[in-house]
Design an enzyme around this catalytic site. Structure first.
Site, PDB file in Angstrom:
ATOM      1  CG  ASN A  19      -1.609   1.332   1.425  1.00 16.76           C
ATOM      2  OD1 ASN A  19      -2.523   1.681   0.681  1.00 16.76           O
ATOM      3  ND2 ASN A  19      -1.154   2.111   2.409  1.00 16.76           N
ATOM      4  CE1 TYR A  38       0.010   7.947  -6.275  1.00 10.77           C
ATOM      5  CE2 TYR A  38      -1.732   8.583  -7.796  1.00 10.77           C
ATOM      6  CZ  TYR A  38      -1.329   7.962  -6.631  1.00 10.77           C
ATOM      7  OH  TYR A  38      -2.261   7.353  -5.829  1.00 10.77           O
TER       8      TYR A  38
END
Length: 249
Positions: A91, A152
């Site tokens: 995560n 990203y």
């Protein structure tokens, strides 16, 4: 239908707040033993206390997952503390938002390579357990163009592709690999919570692009993580599920 992870051992990276914290708490609430890591010790201690209040074996360690040696050591330590690994949730995110060397480096090191290295470190333990589940947390930014955050978006897309590769490679070992692509998730102290105050125009624009009419909650990502790691998803592997209230549409 109740999900049970009693006796299962779950490792979650980047789990001191937000999505990671909610995922860790959800697994603990279903009876799992849980290990978490994060860079900041204060928030990590708080999350550790919340997990211990639920019960089961809890392991927590400060870890900068951009450091390859550190993330490998963390996963191995987690396996020893819990007694094995049945589920790995990658995560952690560096959220590289700037289109420069720093933005690309943090995205590659944290979002991608930490997931690769943690998977490699966990693989022997997953095999020893007779199979298990790997979950990657990507983003809807990896499903479409990401104009505001090029590094990203590109690295999250790579993580989606890596999920498919792992799913094929590990299927014979009874290890399923899936990915969750969250939309804009709001929680106290998070990016969108801050944007609501510091950049209300941006917040309003993002909110207006979500057909469901609101931003998501970390718990809604955790619910999907529970399903994908459970026996209910025993025939699901190599998939990326957008959890975004229709935002990517």
């Amino acid at each position: 239908m109740n999900l049970s992870f009693a006796g299962r051992n779950v490792v979650v990276t980047g789990a001191s707040r937000g999505i990671g914290r909610s995922i860790a708490l959800a697994f603990a609430g279903c009876g799992a033993n849980v290990s978490i890591c994060a860079r900041g010790s204060e928030a990590l201690k708080k999350a550790e206390s919340e997990l211990k209040a639920i019960g089961g074996t809890v392991h927590a360690a400060v870890c900068d997952v951009s450091d390859g040696t550190a993330v490998t050591r963390y996963v191995e330590d987690a396996a020893r503390a819990l007694g094995g690994i049945d589920v790995l949730v990658n995560n952690a995110s560096g959220f590289g938002g700037t289109d420069d060397e720093a933005g690309w480096r943090v995205s590659i090191d944290v979002d991608l390579m930490a997931s690769v290295r943690a998977s490699q470190a966990a693989l022997p333990f997953l095999e020893r357990a007779g199979g298990g589940s790997i979950l990657h947390i990507s983003s809807i930014a990896g499903l479409r163009s990401s104009v505001r955050f090029p590094p990203y978006g590109a690295v999250k897309a790579a993580l989606i592709q890596y999920t498919k590769n792992q799913a094929v490679r590990f299927a014979a070992k009874k290890i399923r690999v899936n990915c969750i692509a969250p939309g804009s998730i709001e929680f106290p102290g998070g990016m969108w919570d801050n944007a609501k105050r510091s950049d209300p125009a941006l917040y309003k624009t993002v909110l207006g692009g979500i057909p469901s009419g609101r931003l998501g909650r970390p718990e809604e990502i955790a619910n999907v993580a529970l399903f994908l790691a459970s026996d209910l998803a025993s025939w699901v592997t190599g998939q990326t599920i957008a959890v975004d209230g229709g935002q990517a549409l």
